[in-house]
Design a protein around this motif. Structure first.
Motif, PDB file in Angstrom:
ATOM      1  N   SER A   1      -3.508  -5.455   9.988  1.00  6.90           N
ATOM      2  CA  SER A   1      -2.899  -4.168  10.340  1.00  6.90           C
ATOM      3  C   SER A   1      -3.982  -3.093  10.248  1.00  6.90           C
ATOM      4  O   SER A   1      -4.109  -2.378   9.261  1.00  6.90           O
ATOM      5  N   VAL A   2      -4.761  -3.015  11.320  1.00 16.31           N
ATOM      6  CA  VAL A   2      -5.976  -2.199  11.362  1.00 16.31           C
ATOM      7  C   VAL A   2      -5.706  -0.737  10.992  1.00 16.31           C
ATOM      8  O   VAL A   2      -6.447  -0.125  10.208  1.00 16.31           O
ATOM      9  N   LEU A   3      -4.638  -0.192  11.529  1.00 16.44           N
ATOM     10  CA  LEU A   3      -4.345   1.227  11.319  1.00 16.44           C
ATOM     11  C   LEU A   3      -3.984   1.513   9.858  1.00 16.44           C
ATOM     12  O   LEU A   3      -4.429   2.511   9.274  1.00 16.44           O
ATOM     13  N   ALA A   4      -3.201   0.630   9.267  1.00 17.63           N
ATOM     14  CA  ALA A   4      -2.830   0.817   7.858  1.00 17.63           C
ATOM     15  C   ALA A   4      -4.058   0.665   6.960  1.00 17.63           C
ATOM     16  O   ALA A   4      -4.234   1.413   5.986  1.00 17.63           O
ATOM     17  N   ILE A   5      -4.921  -0.292   7.298  1.00 15.87           N
ATOM     18  CA  ILE A   5      -6.157  -0.468   6.530  1.00 15.87           C
ATOM     19  C   ILE A   5      -7.010   0.791   6.620  1.00 15.87           C
ATOM     20  O   ILE A   5      -7.574   1.266   5.635  1.00 15.87           O
TER      21      ILE A   5
ATOM     22  N   LEU B   1       4.476   2.893  10.684  1.00 10.89           N
ATOM     23  CA  LEU B   1       3.538   3.578  11.568  1.00 10.89           C
ATOM     24  C   LEU B   1       3.329   2.800  12.872  1.00 10.89           C
ATOM     25  O   LEU B   1       3.283   3.381  13.964  1.00 10.89           O
ATOM     26  N   ALA B   2       3.212   1.501  12.769  1.00  3.37           N
ATOM     27  CA  ALA B   2       3.037   0.677  13.969  1.00  3.37           C
ATOM     28  C   ALA B   2       4.302   0.725  14.834  1.00  3.37           C
ATOM     29  O   ALA B   2       4.225   0.792  16.064  1.00  3.37           O
ATOM     30  N   ILE B   3       5.462   0.702  14.188  1.00  2.01           N
ATOM     31  CA  ILE B   3       6.726   0.812  14.930  1.00  2.01           C
ATOM     32  C   ILE B   3       6.780   2.146  15.667  1.00  2.01           C
ATOM     33  O   ILE B   3       7.178   2.228  16.831  1.00  2.01           O
ATOM     34  N   TYR B   4       6.366   3.183  14.980  1.00  3.14           N
ATOM     35  CA  TYR B   4       6.386   4.521  15.586  1.00  3.14           C
ATOM     36  C   TYR B   4       5.529   4.562  16.849  1.00  3.14           C
ATOM     37  O   TYR B   4       5.977   4.999  17.917  1.00  3.14           O
TER      38      TYR B   4
ATOM     39  N   PRO C   1      -0.126  -0.723  18.076  1.00  2.00           N
ATOM     40  CA  PRO C   1      -1.199  -1.143  17.174  1.00  2.00           C
ATOM     41  C   PRO C   1      -0.880  -2.511  16.580  1.00  2.00           C
ATOM     42  O   PRO C   1       0.258  -2.966  16.652  1.00  2.00           O
ATOM     43  N   ALA C   2      -1.846  -3.147  15.992  1.00  5.02           N
ATOM     44  CA  ALA C   2      -1.613  -4.379  15.246  1.00  5.02           C
ATOM     45  C   ALA C   2      -0.750  -4.066  14.030  1.00  5.02           C
ATOM     46  O   ALA C   2      -0.751  -2.948  13.525  1.00  5.02           O
ATOM     47  N   GLY C   3      -0.028  -5.085  13.563  1.00  5.58           N
ATOM     48  CA  GLY C   3       0.788  -4.908  12.361  1.00  5.58           C
ATOM     49  C   GLY C   3       2.280  -4.925  12.646  1.00  5.58           C
ATOM     50  O   GLY C   3       3.089  -4.800  11.741  1.00  5.58           O
ATOM     51  N   LEU C   4       2.625  -5.089  13.920  1.00  5.57           N
ATOM     52  CA  LEU C   4       4.030  -5.170  14.306  1.00  5.57           C
ATOM     53  C   LEU C   4       4.221  -6.397  15.190  1.00  5.57           C
ATOM     54  O   LEU C   4       3.430  -6.624  16.112  1.00  5.57           O
ATOM     55  N   THR C   5       5.245  -7.195  14.896  1.00  8.93           N
ATOM     56  CA  THR C   5       5.622  -8.321  15.744  1.00  8.93           C
ATOM     57  C   THR C   5       7.045  -8.085  16.233  1.00  8.93           C
ATOM     58  O   THR C   5       7.917  -7.752  15.431  1.00  8.93           O
ATOM     59  N   VAL C   6       7.246  -8.227  17.525  1.00 10.17           N
ATOM     60  CA  VAL C   6       8.582  -8.059  18.105  1.00 10.17           C
ATOM     61  C   VAL C   6       9.166  -9.437  18.384  1.00 10.17           C
ATOM     62  O   VAL C   6       8.470 -10.313  18.921  1.00 10.17           O
ATOM     63  N   LEU C   7      10.425  -9.634  18.014  1.00 10.32           N
ATOM     64  CA  LEU C   7      11.114 -10.903  18.240  1.00 10.32           C
ATOM     65  C   LEU C   7      12.363 -10.680  19.074  1.00 10.32           C
ATOM     66  O   LEU C   7      13.093  -9.715  18.832  1.00 10.32           O
TER      67      LEU C   7
ATOM     68  N   ALA D   1       0.809  -1.233   0.000  1.00 13.03           N
ATOM     69  CA  ALA D   1       0.000   0.000   0.000  1.00 13.03           C
ATOM     70  C   ALA D   1       0.833   1.270   0.000  1.00 13.03           C
ATOM     71  O   ALA D   1       0.332   2.342  -0.352  1.00 13.03           O
ATOM     72  N   GLN D   2       2.118   1.159   0.350  1.00 15.80           N
ATOM     73  CA  GLN D   2       2.867   2.347   0.754  1.00 15.80           C
ATOM     74  C   GLN D   2       3.362   3.239  -0.388  1.00 15.80           C
ATOM     75  O   GLN D   2       4.341   3.948  -0.226  1.00 15.80           O
ATOM     76  N   LYS D   3       2.688   3.179  -1.536  1.00 12.56           N
ATOM     77  CA  LYS D   3       3.050   4.082  -2.635  1.00 12.56           C
ATOM     78  C   LYS D   3       1.879   5.024  -2.888  1.00 12.56           C
ATOM     79  O   LYS D   3       1.905   6.165  -2.487  1.00 12.56           O
ATOM     80  N   ASN D   4       0.832   4.503  -3.496  1.00 16.44           N
ATOM     81  CA  ASN D   4      -0.286   5.380  -3.851  1.00 16.44           C
ATOM     82  C   ASN D   4      -1.408   5.448  -2.827  1.00 16.44           C
ATOM     83  O   ASN D   4      -2.164   6.407  -2.821  1.00 16.44           O
ATOM     84  N   ILE D   5      -1.535   4.425  -1.978  1.00 20.21           N
ATOM     85  CA  ILE D   5      -2.788   4.429  -1.212  1.00 20.21           C
ATOM     86  C   ILE D   5      -2.658   4.382   0.301  1.00 20.21           C
ATOM     87  O   ILE D   5      -3.674   4.448   0.987  1.00 20.21           O
ATOM     88  N   GLY D   6      -1.462   4.271   0.858  1.00 19.62           N
ATOM     89  CA  GLY D   6      -1.470   4.212   2.315  1.00 19.62           C
ATOM     90  C   GLY D   6      -0.111   4.060   2.937  1.00 19.62           C
ATOM     91  O   GLY D   6       0.908   4.234   2.277  1.00 19.62           O
ATOM     92  N   PRO D   7      -0.116   3.722   4.229  1.00 14.04           N
ATOM     93  CA  PRO D   7       1.143   3.501   4.934  1.00 14.04           C
ATOM     94  C   PRO D   7       1.674   2.110   4.624  1.00 14.04           C
ATOM     95  O   PRO D   7       0.943   1.245   4.143  1.00 14.04           O
ATOM     96  N   ALA D   8       2.932   1.865   4.952  1.00 16.92           N
ATOM     97  CA  ALA D   8       3.494   0.516   4.863  1.00 16.92           C
ATOM     98  C   ALA D   8       2.811  -0.375   5.892  1.00 16.92           C
ATOM     99  O   ALA D   8       2.318   0.100   6.907  1.00 16.92           O
ATOM    100  N   GLY D   9       2.779  -1.673   5.618  1.00 18.94           N
ATOM    101  CA  GLY D   9       2.210  -2.620   6.567  1.00 18.94           C
ATOM    102  C   GLY D   9       0.928  -3.247   6.069  1.00 18.94           C
ATOM    103  O   GLY D   9       0.332  -4.068   6.749  1.00 18.94           O
ATOM    104  N   LEU D  10       0.499  -2.848   4.883  1.00 20.60           N
ATOM    105  CA  LEU D  10      -0.703  -3.422   4.278  1.00 20.60           C
ATOM    106  C   LEU D  10      -0.376  -3.862   2.856  1.00 20.60           C
ATOM    107  O   LEU D  10       0.239  -3.120   2.101  1.00 20.60           O
ATOM    108  N   THR D  11      -0.786  -5.073   2.511  1.00 22.93           N
ATOM    109  CA  THR D  11      -0.656  -5.569   1.142  1.00 22.93           C
ATOM    110  C   THR D  11      -2.053  -5.887   0.624  1.00 22.93           C
ATOM    111  O   THR D  11      -2.819  -6.550   1.322  1.00 22.93           O
TER     112      THR D  11
END
Lengths: 411, 411
Positions: free
Chosen positions: A282-286, B284-287, B235-241, A229-239
């Motif tokens: 990834s609720v926030l990215a969606i 964004l989730a990392i932030y 937020p959802a969308g981040l996993t820490v290892l 998503a992180q080009k035209n439509i949103g933040p990174a973290g969504l495919t």
């Protein structure tokens, strides 16, 4: 130098600019989403409010891209790199169910290699094994210097296999600035007419950096289209995935026949059966991407963006062309294969590129440095970059040319 | 009924409450991050500003959890479900390099099954194949009714294999409300003393819903600890290892010996070699998670949160216990195995549970409905839920008890 909120102009290749109006709406949603009294990052993905938002997001993509009922729209995580693996594993499972007797040697994956990303995708297919990975065509062979990705090869060179498990291409190569033309008559258009005709063609397209910048040609003929998503439509973290029903297969049944097992989060069937909610998405990215595509619809949808993006690209390439004629710039991509989204060029002369980039930054234009692997200047022209912002860059380029000319005259 | 911004009290199990101060800071960062003139969702993950933020995030986790230099902290996407597959694939690769001759039969994976999530993790290991998946212990055997996950089984029942490829447990079972005790003397503590002693033990822990709510016992003895962010820290969308160096192995070399190939985004080596930046991470989730852990440090770190969380859990369970003695509530989990993070109980009598939930919602307390698979009430007590908010719920519970008693008296 700056606009509202101290913001600069962002020509970065991704993550990249988002519409300010969307960011402002998201500011509210962060503390209270849809009147729930909870922020969007705090709400259950199984709540009716989030489900309604997700349904609207899906609908706004389906309507604007004209996605037929034969295709599902799915949301996942992991970016394009995740899909490098997922398309291979899911399509190998599909092929195993269709041709249970086929050996790894007979299971052919056709890759069209036109840049850094399609090259990486083919490498991942080789890593995963279980098939024979074929390079249908390597664009470097047709380059000016024999080693750069600077073109879409001639149609005559696209020799697809008769019965491949998948055919893969990357519509827009973000690093190299090479893109298939959308005018079907162009020699740089994707050669749909050369695809094997004997079956539902397993055609895969990486649309990460050109998703929803204009309509997708022959969308219905694709098996899978995917985009980070992180080009035209949103933040990174969504495919975002658009998957034809016949590619949503029982991967466990295929594994019993000998196909590689597919990790749950990469299985299209897991995603499809759960409405993209098998596990927490990834609720926030969606949310942010949903706001972007809703705003796109309100602005007139893809016909509007296609028209604006065409103008932006045309005028920018005209400015580069002018600089080339004056010996100041050099285009990196052959005529006809240039990307609408990522325009790459060099600034000639020692120290000139740094001077160009520093000067732009001083005027509040950032993100213009080319990818570390290829250098040069890269101007990304995604939907959220306005025509006015492109005009500002072009004015700067014209001043840079005039200055270069006067320096040369003085020398 | 509501606090600032019309916000309610959010007892949801995840995605779940975040500190309002963090959300307000993120509102600014959305439009202009660290003075860059770009929002955090718009900035390159390879920019020096983002790298500095990522380094600080890693440091704030490392310092607060006291992660030793033998362990890497990595960030990825895909949630706990992604790690169900990733731990298996990476640890099978490690085992293949250690014991190249071992058959699938001799390659044993030990699963401790104490709830819905560890059960699912074991199922995914079976799906992926290439090993023998063993249930070390199934807590249902020791339950009150023979079928619920309501306890941590007696230590005598933990019969680990001599040389397993991994040993897996879930520290806190979010759905069932069962958690290992952190007091090493408790019979419900994880039996570290029973682990095989002959090698670097490949001990894996799912800490998704208890990550950074208190210190992690015997952290250094773990091979992999992982957590989805969407409970205590983001937020959802981040996993820490948190991965011990010996578990970051050359998965391609292992594949040449016959181990299953590991998709790039699931390979710990790919993540580690790139500093978690092989491909675009969920910036964004990392932030937001970075802001949360920074704020935790400012508040006094884990000793502070441990103390507050202990008080919150103790007083809530006391209220449930009181209701149980009055015949209004019933605890679902056996004494000593109760989770600090997810307290589950039933409200007895026809229609009583709905009445309880509706009444709470009217007073601005949401997210109390139990998981759809087990029903009942679930109170999630993550870090961002304040003691004052728990007090408010307890006051409501007391009123509910009083009302139930007067209804009974009248009847």
């Amino acid at each position: 130098m700056s606009t509202d909120h101290g913001r600069v102009i962002n020509f970065g290749a991704g993550p990249s600019a988002l519409p300010l109006s969307v960011l402002e709406e998201a500011q509210t949603g962060l503390v209270n989403f849809a009147g729930t009294g909870m922020g969007i990052a705090e709400i259950s993905h199984r709540s009716k409010e989030f489900q309604a938002f997700l349904d609207g997001f899906e609908r706004d993509i389906r309507t604007q891209l004209d996605v037929p009922p034969t295709h599902r729209i799915l949301f996942t995580q992991g970016g394009g790199t995740g899909q490098f693996s997922a398309v291979v594993l899911n399509l190998l499972a599909r092929y195993k169910l269709l041709r249970p007797q086929a050996s790894a040697e007979d299971t052919v994956l056709d890759y069209v290699v036109t840049g850094s990303w399609s090259k990486k995708a083919a490498e991942e297919a080789r890593r995963l094994g279980g098939s024979t990975v074929r390079t249908v065509v390597d664009a470097r062979v047709y380059s000016k210097d024999g080693k750069a990705f600077d073109n879409i090869p001639p149609h005559a060179e696209f020799a697809f296999s008769a019965d491949p498990a998948l055919i893969y291409y990357c519509e827009n190569e973000t690093v190299d600035g090479v893109e298939f033309a959308h005018d079907a008559q162009s020699p740089a258009a994707f050669p749909f007419h050369l695809l094997p005709q004997n079956t539902l063609v397993p055609l895969i397209a990486d649309y990460s950096s050109s998703f929803m910048c204009r309509p997708i040609p022959r969308l219905a003929d694709h098996a899978v289209i995917y985009a980070g998503a992180q080009k035209n439509i949103g933040p990174a973290g969504l495919t975002v995935l658009i998957v034809r029903e016949d590619c949503i297969v029982d991967v466990d049944a295929a594994a019993k026949l000998g196909a590689a097992p597919v990790p749950l989060i990469l299985s299209y069937k897991t995603l499809a059966d759960s409405g993209s909610l098998y596990n927490t998405p990834s609720v926030l990215a969606i949310y942010m991407a949903g706001l972007v595509v809703k705003r796109m619809k309100e602005n007139g949808g893809l016909p509007y963006y296609e028209e604006v993006n065409r103008r932006k690209a045309n005028k920018l390439y005209a400015a580069v062309h002018e600089g080339e004629q004056k010996g100041v710039f050099r285009r990196k991509v052959q005529q006809g294969s240039e990307s609408w989204m990522n325009a790459v060029f060099e600034v000639l002369g020692e120290g000139a590129e740094k001077k160009f980039l520093d000067g732009a930054e001083k005027e509040g234009m950032k993100g213009l440095k080319g990818h570390r692997s290829v250098g040069g200047v890269r101007v990304s022209l995604y939907n959220a970059v306005t025509e006015q912002e492109v005009d500002k860059l072009i004015a700067y380029m014209a001043r840079f040319l005039a200055e270069s000319a006067s320096v040369e005259a003085a020398a």
